[in-house]
Design a protein around this motif. Structure first.
Motif, PDB file in Angstrom:
ATOM      1  N   CYS A   1       0.866  -1.177   0.000  1.00 54.90           N
ATOM      2  CA  CYS A   1       0.000   0.000   0.000  1.00 54.90           C
ATOM      3  C   CYS A   1       0.899   1.223   0.000  1.00 54.90           C
ATOM      4  O   CYS A   1       1.572   1.490   0.994  1.00 54.90           O
ATOM      5  CB  CYS A   1      -0.912  -0.007   1.217  1.00 54.90           C
ATOM      6  SG  CYS A   1      -1.950   1.465   1.359  1.00 54.90           S
ATOM      7  N   ALA A   2       0.917   1.929  -1.100  1.00 55.22           N
ATOM      8  CA  ALA A   2       1.752   3.114  -1.224  1.00 55.22           C
ATOM      9  C   ALA A   2       0.945   4.352  -0.865  1.00 55.22           C
ATOM     10  O   ALA A   2      -0.160   4.555  -1.367  1.00 55.22           O
ATOM     11  CB  ALA A   2       2.283   3.223  -2.651  1.00 55.22           C
ATOM     12  N   ALA A   3       1.516   5.166   0.011  1.00 60.41           N
ATOM     13  CA  ALA A   3       0.847   6.393   0.441  1.00 60.41           C
ATOM     14  C   ALA A   3       1.567   7.599  -0.137  1.00 60.41           C
ATOM     15  O   ALA A   3       2.796   7.646  -0.145  1.00 60.41           O
ATOM     16  CB  ALA A   3       0.835   6.477   1.958  1.00 60.41           C
ATOM     17  N   SER A   4       0.803   8.538  -0.626  1.00 59.43           N
ATOM     18  CA  SER A   4       1.413   9.747  -1.184  1.00 59.43           C
ATOM     19  C   SER A   4       0.658  10.975  -0.708  1.00 59.43           C
ATOM     20  O   SER A   4      -0.501  10.894  -0.310  1.00 59.43           O
ATOM     21  CB  SER A   4       1.391   9.695  -2.721  1.00 59.43           C
ATOM     22  OG  SER A   4       0.064   9.632  -3.186  1.00 59.43           O
ATOM     23  N   GLY A   5       1.351  12.095  -0.691  1.00 55.17           N
ATOM     24  CA  GLY A   5       0.684  13.360  -0.403  1.00 55.17           C
ATOM     25  C   GLY A   5       0.747  13.834   1.025  1.00 55.17           C
ATOM     26  O   GLY A   5       0.348  14.944   1.322  1.00 55.17           O
TER      27      GLY A   5
END
Length: 124
Positions: free
Chosen positions: A20-24
């Motif tokens: 699960c990649a998280a961005s921002g």
């Protein structure tokens, strides 16, 4: 924004890793979790991790078989699924909550952001 991937078909007793990649945003004050929804059933809690401390929590049904972890440099959470069973077949969702949920990590309403889900099918 969260993006889950890594699902697919796996044999019972095998292994699979979800990401699960998280961005921002920075995740230092977040709790991240995995939930799943099997066909015809409600969504249920699988595992959660307090990002800043790496404290991890599991549903009884996966304890000892699944491992949740995080790569802090990549802002990516993982769910290592070992010895999966056919009853683990579901769409898996990752989620992030803007708090440190040491006691209510299993409550869906505590999570503000959700990924799109990735399907895991475990064959017998």
């Amino acid at each position: 924004q969260l993006q889950a991937f890594g699902g697919g078909l796996v044999q019972a007793g095998g292994s699979l890793r979800l990401s699960c990649a998280a961005s921002g945003r920075a995740l230092s004050a977040y709790t991240l979790g995995w939930f799943r929804q099997a066909p015809g059933k409600d969504r249920e809690f699988v595992a959660a991790i307090i990002w800043s401390t790496s404290d991890a929590y599991y549903a009884d049904s996966v304890k000892g078989r699944f491992t949740i972890s995080g790569d802090y440099a990549k802002n990516t959470m993982y769910l290592e699924m070992n010895s999966p069973k056919p009853e683990d077949t579901a769409v898996y969702y990752c989620a992030a909550g803007s708090g440190l949920y040491y006691f209510d990590y299993a409550r869906e309403r505590r999570y503000d952001y959700w990924g799109q889900g990735t399907l895991v099918t475990v064959s017998s």
